[in-house]
Write a protein that holds these residues in place. Structure first.
Motif, PDB file in Angstrom:
ATOM      1  N   PHE A 150      30.838  44.049  21.850  1.00 46.33           N
ATOM      2  CA  PHE A 150      31.573  44.409  22.280  1.00 46.33           C
ATOM      3  C   PHE A 150      32.842  45.903  22.313  1.00 46.33           C
ATOM      4  CE2 PHE A 150      37.020  42.729  22.908  1.00 46.33           C
ATOM      5  CZ  PHE A 150      36.512  42.769  23.937  1.00 46.33           C
ATOM      6  N   LYS A 153      31.177  48.284  24.433  1.00 38.99           N
ATOM      7  CA  LYS A 153      31.339  47.670  26.165  1.00 38.99           C
ATOM      8  C   LYS A 153      32.755  48.218  26.156  1.00 38.99           C
ATOM      9  CE  LYS A 153      28.644  43.689  26.097  1.00 38.99           C
ATOM     10  NZ  LYS A 153      27.920  43.942  25.627  1.00 38.99           N
ATOM     11  N   THR A 252      33.244  37.508  24.025  1.00 41.33           N
ATOM     12  CA  THR A 252      33.615  38.410  24.332  1.00 41.33           C
ATOM     13  C   THR A 252      32.711  39.242  25.541  1.00 41.33           C
ATOM     14  OG1 THR A 252      31.441  39.153  23.210  1.00 41.33           O
ATOM     15  CG2 THR A 252      33.491  39.342  21.926  1.00 41.33           C
ATOM     16  N   ASP A 253      31.896  38.508  26.101  1.00 44.37           N
ATOM     17  CA  ASP A 253      30.884  39.213  27.131  1.00 44.37           C
ATOM     18  C   ASP A 253      31.984  38.822  28.527  1.00 44.37           C
ATOM     19  OD1 ASP A 253      29.835  40.159  26.142  1.00 44.37           O
ATOM     20  OD2 ASP A 253      27.792  38.911  26.600  1.00 44.37           O
ATOM     21  N   PHE A 256      35.071  41.410  28.717  1.00 45.29           N
ATOM     22  CA  PHE A 256      34.055  42.738  29.760  1.00 45.29           C
ATOM     23  C   PHE A 256      34.043  42.615  30.627  1.00 45.29           C
ATOM     24  CE2 PHE A 256      30.549  44.892  30.617  1.00 45.29           C
ATOM     25  CZ  PHE A 256      30.872  46.304  30.066  1.00 45.29           C
TER      26      PHE A 256
END
Length: 287
Positions: A150, A153, A252-253, A256
């Motif tokens: 994370f 990113k 977390t994706d 993001f």
């Protein structure tokens, strides 16, 4: 959060009477929807008043409201695709069976994690991350790997990020945080002592604490200002943090991607990152 997930997460802490009622509901939600208070009481060996009180303890004014919530939870429930097997991986399983069970477990974990978090809580976390002066990521073990992913990113978006796999360094970084910063703490169990102490220190300094943890009540969730939930069933895959890690990565994706949407110059930052890395991928001319 789904009422069925809420009941399941609280089962161990319930009084015996409530636990019997709760266990029956999570194991037989379709049957429960067809039962009156008297019928459910008979099925669980408890009184009608116990069923009504159980509903009220979950925040519902009546048993009918609880049934409505269970009905909604069932209608929104994600299903593992047909053909996927979800179950314990045994020593004698074939390659194909292991593959099916593993993929089924991963998919179920990610889908249940998506269902366990409502848009409001995701939105609150997103808002705090978006306006944070600095974002400190904390986690140990497999959670540290997710935190590192994370952090990479977020750095691509030009965000000021603090992360280190060493918990002592994490603690030192946390001591520099303030009210304009965010601590993003990951721990599926919510009992990792290093992550908990870092979260407590951050709270003392007035920092917003976002926790990514399991559904069960735990010390980390009690410290957090915003709590996002992960659903995993490690016993079924019998491996180290596999489904918990996938659940954390799902959240977390998601955060993001939403940050990319919110940040006007996000594509410019990502493009610069890609250009910078591209020079490391050029094959040298040997001529």
């Amino acid at each position: 959060m789904s009422v069925l997930k809420k009941i399941l997460a609280k089962l161990d802490a319930m009084a015996p009477a409530d636990r019997q009622i709760g266990q029956y509901i999570v194991e037989n939600p379709e049957q429960m929807l067809r039962l009156s208070t008297a019928a459910l009481a008979a099925q669980t060996g408890r009184s009608q008043s116990s069923v009504v009180k159980f509903s009220q303890k979950l925040g519902y004014a009546s048993y009918q409201e609880l049934k409505l919530a269970v009905s909604q939870a069932k209608s929104q429930e994600w299903q593992v695709p047909t053909g996927m097997i979800h179950g314990s991986i045994e020593v004698g399983d074939s390659y194909l069976t292991i593959l099916q069970k593993l993929i089924g477990s991963k998919l179920l974990s990610m889908q249940q994690t998506a269902s366990a978090n409502n848009e409001h809580d995701i939105g609150r976390a997103l808002e705090m991350l978006n306006k944070a002066r600095r974002i400190h990521l904390a986690g140990v073990g497999a959670s540290s790997l997710v935190a590192r992913d994370f952090s990479y990113k977020l750095m691509k978006l030009g965000r000021n990020v603090l992360h280190d796999s060493d918990s002592h360094v994490q603690m030192a970084n946390a001591s520099t945080l303030g009210p304009e910063d965010v601590l993003f703490a990951l721990s599926y169990s919510g009992t990792s002592i290093e992550t908990l102490r870092i979260a407590e220190l951050a709270r003392q300094r007035g920092t917003t604490v976002i926790a990514v943890t399991g559904l069960q009540d735990n010390p980390l969730s009690q410290v957090a200002d915003i709590c996002l939930h992960t659903v995993a069933d490690e016993d079924r895959v019998r491996s180290s943090s596999i489904t918990a890690r996938d659940a954390q990565l799902t959240l977390t994706d998601l955060l993001f991607i939403q940050l990319v949407q919110k940040q006007p110059d996000s594509n410019e930052h990502i493009h610069k990152s890609e250009v910078a890395v591209s020079i490391l991928k050029v094959v040298p001319d040997k001529g």
